[in-house]
Design a protein around this motif. Sequence first.
Motif, PDB file in Angstrom:
ATOM      1  N   ASN A 189      -9.628  -4.718 -13.071  1.00 21.34           N
ATOM      2  CA  ASN A 189      -8.432  -4.896 -13.906  1.00 21.34           C
ATOM      3  C   ASN A 189      -7.554  -3.665 -13.706  1.00 21.34           C
ATOM      4  N   ASN A 224      -9.407  -9.937 -10.500  1.00 23.23           N
ATOM      5  CA  ASN A 224      -9.390 -10.454 -11.869  1.00 23.23           C
ATOM      6  C   ASN A 224      -8.152 -11.348 -12.023  1.00 23.23           C
ATOM      7  N   ASP A 226      -7.239 -12.913 -14.633  1.00 23.96           N
ATOM      8  CA  ASP A 226      -6.691 -12.855 -15.997  1.00 23.96           C
ATOM      9  C   ASP A 226      -5.865 -11.599 -16.257  1.00 23.96           C
ATOM     10  N   ASN A 227      -5.816 -10.700 -15.281  1.00 26.61           N
ATOM     11  CA  ASN A 227      -5.024  -9.479 -15.399  1.00 26.61           C
ATOM     12  C   ASN A 227      -3.782  -9.633 -14.518  1.00 26.61           C
ATOM     13  N   GLU A 228      -2.623  -9.503 -15.114  1.00 27.54           N
ATOM     14  CA  GLU A 228      -1.383  -9.799 -14.393  1.00 27.54           C
ATOM     15  C   GLU A 228      -1.231  -8.953 -13.131  1.00 27.54           C
ATOM     16  N   GLN A 243     -11.737 -14.916  -6.998  1.00 29.26           N
ATOM     17  CA  GLN A 243     -11.235 -14.456  -8.282  1.00 29.26           C
ATOM     18  C   GLN A 243     -12.276 -14.724  -9.362  1.00 29.26           C
ATOM     19  N   SER A 245     -12.445 -15.366 -13.808  1.00 19.92           N
ATOM     20  CA  SER A 245     -11.571 -15.667 -14.939  1.00 19.92           C
ATOM     21  C   SER A 245     -12.371 -16.204 -16.122  1.00 19.92           C
ATOM     22  N   ARG A 246     -11.825 -15.953 -17.314  1.00 20.73           N
ATOM     23  CA  ARG A 246     -12.318 -16.589 -18.535  1.00 20.73           C
ATOM     24  C   ARG A 246     -11.287 -17.577 -19.070  1.00 20.73           C
ATOM     25  N   VAL A 247     -10.213 -17.793 -18.311  1.00 22.60           N
ATOM     26  CA  VAL A 247      -9.110 -18.646 -18.770  1.00 22.60           C
ATOM     27  C   VAL A 247      -9.007 -19.924 -17.948  1.00 22.60           C
ATOM     28  N   THR A 248      -8.913 -19.764 -16.635  1.00 25.99           N
ATOM     29  CA  THR A 248      -8.727 -20.908 -15.738  1.00 25.99           C
ATOM     30  C   THR A 248      -9.725 -20.814 -14.589  1.00 25.99           C
ATOM     31  N   GLU A 283     -17.161 -10.252 -18.043  1.00 25.48           N
ATOM     32  CA  GLU A 283     -16.200 -10.105 -16.939  1.00 25.48           C
ATOM     33  C   GLU A 283     -16.759  -9.209 -15.837  1.00 25.48           C
TER      34      GLU A 283
END
Length: 456
Positions: A189, A224, A226-228, A243, A245-248, A283
Amino acid sequence: MDATAFFKSIAGKRVAFCGIGRSHMPLMELFKKHEAIVSARDRRSFQELGENGRILQDLGIDLILGKDYLHDLNEDIIFRTPGMPFHLPELEAARKHGQAVTSEMELFFKLCPCKIYAVTGSDGKTTTTTLLSEFLKAEGKTVHLGGNIGRPLLPEIESISPDHVVVAELSSFQLISMRQGPDVAVVTNLAPNHLDIHKDMEEYVDAKKNLVLHQDGFSRTVLNADNEITAGFKDLVRGDCWQFSRVTEPARGAFCDGEKITVNGQPLMNVGEIKLPGWHNVENYMAAIAAAWGDVSPENMRKVAREFGGVEHRMEFVRELGGVKYYNDSIASSPSRTISGTLSCYDKNLILICGGYDKHIPYDPLGTPICERVKELILMGDTAEKIEQAVVSCPEYSEGLPSIHHVSDMPGAVALAHKLAAPGDVVSLSPASASFDLYPGFEARGRHFKELVNRL
């Protein structure tokens, strides 16, 4: 060039080590053994160097000390310690004169004969690096673990075989001049950090990019999603991009739906199998899993998850006393680290010891999670006022919630936390700041905290 040929080539060459610290001490002895003419340069006086100065003197190494330690920097090869700014005028002048300006990790990458896994990021890199090492050891590999994690790797170079593996943690200071890529790169991250040393956030991010930019088509890169900032590195990848992720769920990589971790759609383990607490450690596991997938069996990954108890100073359980649990999270030297670690694990029963050296990074993000989860906030160090301002200025703050206290040092913080704590509470040292106002490093800070807690 292999290590044998390199060390033959340095016989009789003048080699300067700028900065006398833990990475350069064993290197100077190694280069001396191979008949280089070694000098050690440092801003400190001989008295301030302590035992290191005496060791170097006994080795017959020329010491150039004091405020003019970089004057007449005329050696053939110059090693820059990681914390030394890359663009110092003296180093720039040396490059223009054709001298080789390098670093321990740069040369190690050049000479290393085996597969290299390298990890960087603002938070989680030491745990991720250690997990990768544990995975590979469980698979029966001979693992050389080092880098920013506290152990220089170049002194081991002559003992590393092509069938071994290297797992290296790399900081932005090590990466700023790196022009070679690892076989597997992991970026956990990125958030503002070390802006007391880097001229701005752009330079910090650009340093981290160097881990990815110099890989080739045969490499793997783990990012990561989920980190922009790290997600934006995807377009830089030249090899196999994974990658986590915990989102997608990524097209290629590791995903956690809140209950289980899958890899490329294949179930691997339940979150409950992971011994380490906190979603940030889920993560870290996903990052290490994505890096080692194909080299380590799923069975060995699950075995490590069930058995590995964590790294010292990272949400480390110290003791329970009178129904109060004490944790040492001294590694949390930035707001993002405290937020993703200690502040993600407890709810309204937390007594937080916070504050330290100011790295000139924003502290506003701390306000909301502290107000939501902390009952007593104990502040110390240079950043105490900034952290208090972040808390009292956030919309969630109401007078006395949390209660804010100021102390001058760690003994005062531990004593006050002990006095305030009730059964069922958690006391955590998670400073969100570096340690250099009071301690030489986060390890010394964490050890002092543990000593004080164990004396209660």
